[in-house]
Design an enzyme around this catalytic site. Structure first.
Site, PDB file in Angstrom:
ATOM      1  N   SER A 157       0.806  -1.219   0.000  1.00  0.00           N
ATOM      2  CA  SER A 157       0.000   0.000   0.000  1.00  0.00           C
ATOM      3  C   SER A 157       0.839   1.269   0.000  1.00  0.00           C
ATOM      4  CB  SER A 157      -0.945   0.019   1.211  1.00  0.00           C
ATOM      5  OG  SER A 157      -0.255   0.349   2.381  1.00  0.00           O
ATOM      6  N   LYS A 163       1.656   4.076   7.481  1.00  0.00           N
ATOM      7  CA  LYS A 163       0.852   4.943   6.614  1.00  0.00           C
ATOM      8  C   LYS A 163       1.306   6.393   6.737  1.00  0.00           C
ATOM      9  CE  LYS A 163      -2.173   1.972   4.952  1.00  0.00           C
ATOM     10  NZ  LYS A 163      -1.349   0.820   5.289  1.00  0.00           N
TER      11      LYS A 163
END
Length: 229
Positions: free
Chosen positions: A150, A188
């Protein structure tokens, strides 16, 4: 390695399957684990499925099959999760200079998800030598192996090693290790507006996840990357 909540859920599902022959509903799981929403159960179920402990059967409601049990459940051992608190005084394992090379030997503390959150920080698995110039300022540092894709648009690939400086704060735009609801950790990009924290992926295949500020704890900030080829 499973988190405490993951192990609790797996044990609850296992007992209900043994007793009733059918798994519990998501509402029953939420109540048993004292979670505020079913989204937390969804994350735990996904994590257990990714680790190969359960399997969800398609086109069947409440169809969960247990594939295997962890050794801790089979042997009756007590599970004790270990999570590093940001800005703690003592390092998880001492970072030691590598003689004369200008490199530092950092502990690799486990895996961090760049995708669906997984348990990230557990115990020292091995060590990796990193250039001293990669260590930003004062504070303790550690390394994590990346699992998932991701964050590929910022050059962080599956299997890479990320170097993290322990901290409990972050600025908007920083790439951080974030602990979500004291259960799951993920790598993230961090953004906060008011009482809302957004954890952004760097891959259009993954959606940005929004949380209340009391649901997210920053565990560290990315300061370096070691590419795995």
């Amino acid at each position: 390695m499973l988190t405490r909540k993951q192990l609790d859920l797996l044990e609850f599902i296992h007992k209900r399957l043994q007793r009733d022959g059918v798994p519990p509903s998501f509402d029953e799981m939420k109540e048993a684990l004292d979670l505020r929403s079913k989204s937390g159960i969804h994350r735990l179920i996904t994590a257990l499925e990714e680790r190969g402990f359960i399997r969800r059967l398609a086109h069947r409601a409440r169809a969960i099959e247990i594939v295997k049990l962890p050794e801790a459940m089979e042997s009756g051992e007590t599970f004790v999760p270990r999570v590093i608190d940001g800005d703690k005084r003592a390092a998880p394992a001492a970072a030691m200079p590598v003689g004369g090379s200008g490199a530092t030997d950092l502990p690799v503390m486990g895996r961090i998800a760049a995708g669906v959150p997984i348990a990230a920080i557990s115990e020292v698995q091995n060590h990796v030598a990193v250039p001293g110039s990669m260590l930003s300022g004062k504070g303790h540092h550690y390394a994590l192996e990346v699992k998932g894709d991701s964050m590929i648009d910022v050059g962080i690939n599956d299997g890479d090693i990320v170097v993290i400086r322990e901290t409990s704060t972050a600025d908007n735009g920083d790439i951080v290790v974030a602990l979500v609801e004291d259960q799951e950790a993920t790598l993230k990009r961090f953004r906060q507006q008011g009482n809302t924290i957004a954890l952004e992926a760097a891959n259009p295949a993954y959606e940005t996840r929004l949380y209340r500020d009391d649901q997210v704890k920053v565990q560290g900030r990315l300061v370096g990357l070691i590419r795995s080829y």
